[in-house]
Design a protein around this motif. Structure first.
Motif: not given
Length: 308
Positions: A189-200, A245-257
């Motif tokens: 959860k502390s790893a940085t990933v591309d911002c495009s994976f984050y929900l607005s 369906w893109y919204d079927r991809i699992p979602i997590i809450k990490d250290d950044y959002g």
């Protein structure tokens, strides 16, 4: 022992057999984008990129084992369950056509849990009879990945057909093991990933998922029935519809959002090693291929048991 792989996908079954010390001599796959990922990870395996119905069995090398994770949609409770009335269901008989030419010592099949019960057991009975009339003896296991070291609920049917009755009777599927890791032992959860994976934060989906998250150590996703949550640090089944369906991809809450998990995190939840590479393809294709694949450690354990 040498293996020939049908419906190879990105190579999950093949990787499990490789890890157990088998030589995957050739593979067959129709999906061009899956073939790109396959070639990237199995450069020494001959890949026949074509519809299995067009695969000339007389031209492929002889092998000891044929493996096939044949299409599951005709038998899945998530699909229309048309079984052999679905053209994809009929592809099982293509496995038999190729086996008739190659005459392998072992046939390994993988499919959904519902394969055993589909059409009140008649579907499985057809598969059983097709193998038995060819002189094979059958063992099968219906198993959930979380009982074999992977923190994902993924229940599948694994079937082994042996030419040798002594080998069949001696074979033992791997024993269940206590789960030693959860989702966030695999996803950092502390790893940085591309911002495009984050929900607005201004989106409706962000607001809905934020209200649904009661435990930061679980994994979530939107489903037909609302927002689904993992339990006890175990992920729900990763499905091929992640690519539809893109919204079927699992979602997590990490250290950044709040974000969708990445394809490589999906691979990790399927037990693929860190050095496995995804080809330069669209994200939706990568997610679909992973959802269609297998939990590699289970395949490795089943293959290891063949050797012993």
């Amino acid at each position: 022992m040498k293996v020939g792989s049908l419906f190879a996908g990105i190579g999950g079954i093949d990787l499990g057999f490789q890890q157990a010390g088998f030589d995957v001599l050739w593979a067959n796959e129709i999906d061009k984008k899956a073939c790109k990922t396959y070639r990237l990870n199995f450069p020494d395996t001959t890949l026949f990129e074509c519809d299995i119905r067009n695969l000339d069995a007389s031209l492929v090398p002889k092998v000891d084992i044929i493996s096939a994770g044949f299409p599951c949609q005709p038998f899945s409770v998530c699909g229309k369950q048309k079984g052999f009335e679905d053209n994809r269901g009929n592809l099982f008989f293509e496995i038999m056509r190729i086996a008739d030419v190659i005459n392998p010592q072992i046939i390994f099949l993988e499919n959904v849990k519902n394969l055993v019960n589909h059409d009140n057991g008649r579907t499985f009975n057809v598969i059983h009879n097709e193998l038995v009339t060819r002189g094979y003896y059958i063992r099968y296991l219906v198993a959930d990945a979380c009982d074999y070291g992977i923190p994902q609920h993924r229940t599948r049917t694994y079937l082994l057909a042996f030419r040798d009755i002594v080998q069949c009777e001696a074979y033992r599927f791997p024993e269940k093991t206590k789960l030693k890791q959860g989702v966030f032992d695999i996803i950092n959860k502390s790893a940085t990933v591309d911002c495009s994976f984050y929900l607005s934060e201004n989106s409706l989906k962000y607001s809905k998922i934020m209200n649904a998250i009661k435990d930061d150590n679980q994994i979530y996703r939107f489903s037909d029935y609302g927002i689904q949550s993992g339990k006890d640090g175990i992920c729900f089944t990763l499905k091929a519809n992640m690519g539809t369906w893109y919204d079927r991809i699992p979602i997590i809450k990490d250290d950044y959002g709040i974000r969708k998990i990445t394809p490589y995190e999906c691979l990790a939840l399927m037990g693929f090693p860190k050095d496995f590479k995804i080809a330069d393809i669209l994200l939706k294709n990568a997610y679909k291929h992973i959802g269609n694949s297998v939990c590699v450690p289970i395949i490795q354990q089943i293959a290891n048991s063949i050797k012993t």
